[in-house]
Design an enzyme around this catalytic site. Structure first.
Site, PDB file in Angstrom:
ATOM      1  N   CYS A  60       0.832  -1.202   0.000  1.00 14.64           N
ATOM      2  CA  CYS A  60       0.000   0.000   0.000  1.00 14.64           C
ATOM      3  C   CYS A  60       0.860   1.242   0.000  1.00 14.64           C
ATOM      4  CB  CYS A  60      -0.919   0.013   1.223  1.00 14.64           C
ATOM      5  SG  CYS A  60      -1.920   1.519   1.317  1.00 14.64           S
ATOM      6  N   GLY A  61       0.873   1.937  -1.129  1.00 14.11           N
ATOM      7  CA  GLY A  61       1.640   3.159  -1.216  1.00 14.11           C
ATOM      8  C   GLY A  61       0.846   4.378  -0.829  1.00 14.11           C
TER       9      GLY A  61
END
Length: 301
Positions: A120-121
């Protein structure tokens, strides 16, 4: 492979069969703190390697910089918060970026409240509205097209160049291709697919190639909203993935008039947006039928 892979003793068990103890290669995952001008901006879990590309691409994705000249320098430093060895040595997990003179520092609202995991960026964004970043490069006007017969070769080329995946089976890859020639311009691997894309974009920034008109970004996994946005921030008109896109990825691609392709496998693909950039496939040319006179002449020889 240095810090990119690690070795670990594992037990391979086959139900109803053998139990074998052997050494296996694992993909290394370590935190990287990205600072700008000494101020902490974000922490991402990544595979070490091409960290400067990663930081540069991240800053492009966040709209902080847009040209190679905006990025002055980057250096590793020792962190007082634990990203250093027991003896105080540099573990190369903190990277401080210096922007060029006149380039505004990142807005304080960009600072991530939480670290970005390898999956998850976008974690840590304050709100849904903060997720959407407007690109300096419009892809709608990019009229480049690509031959589908060329496009279907990209997954195999990407896979053939995944050196670390070959050892570990645990990394995502992102490759940038020239849409006209099919040339692989650059490939990066990482435990996080968003990091792999940032590394590609960062390479392009340092090479002064932005915007990346006439290119195709090929990713080894699915096409998420975030990867679509990162492609748009770099001016990439075509995003292709071996797996499925998300609904938000498709909505964003349609809005931006970007070409989004999923399930690019074998000799087929699914085009979700921007069909006009994928040229009509040429039908196979059947061998011409010989005339009766030609057959008679050939038989007389």
């Amino acid at each position: 492979m240095g810090r990119i892979t690690a070795r670990r003793r594992v037990t391979r068990l086959t139900v109803g069969g053998s139990r074998v103890v052997r050494e296996d290669h694992l993909s290394v995952e370590e935190p990287l703190e990205i600072r700008v001008g000494g101020n902490s901006l974000a922490i991402t879990m990544r595979t070490p390697g091409h960290d400067v590309d990663l930081a540069a691409g991240f800053l492009v994705s966040e709209g902080v910089i847009r040209r190679g000249d905006d990025f002055a320098a980057a250096r590793y430093c020792v962190s007082a918060e634990g990203n250093s060895g027991a003896d105080g040595t540099n573990t190369y997990n903190v990277l401080d970026v210096t922007l060029a003179a006149g380039v505004p520092a990142p807005d304080p609202s960009l600072e991530r409240n939480f670290y970005m995991t390898s999956s998850c960026g976008l974690c840590g964004k304050a709100s849904i509205d903060a997720v959407r970043t407007l690109s300096a490069y419009e892809v709608a006007g990019d009229r480049s097209t690509i031959d589908p017969a060329l496009l279907i070769t990209f997954p195999d080329i990407l896979r053939a160049h995944q050196d670390v995946f070959e050892k570990t089976g645990g990394l995502h890859a992102a490759g940038l291709f020239d849409a006209a020639t099919g040339e692989l311009l650059v490939l990066r691997e990482d435990v996080g697919r968003h990091n792999a894309v940032d590394k590609v974009v960062g390479w392009a920034l340092k090479e002064n190639r932005l915007p990346l008109r006439g290119t195709v970004l090929m990713v080894s996994g699915r096409a998420s909203f975030e990867l679509t946005q990162k492609a748009s921030m770099a001016g990439i008109p075509v995003l292709a993935a071996v797996s499925a896109p998300s609904s938000l990825a498709v909505e964003l691609a349609v809005e931006l008039r970007m070409t989004l392709i999923g399930f690019l496998r074998g000799d087929s693909m699914v085009i979700y947006s921007g069909t006009e950039r994928v040229r009509e496939a040429q039908p196979a040319i059947e061998p011409a039928q010989a005339s009766p006179l030609e057959r008679e002449t050939a038989g007389a020889r």
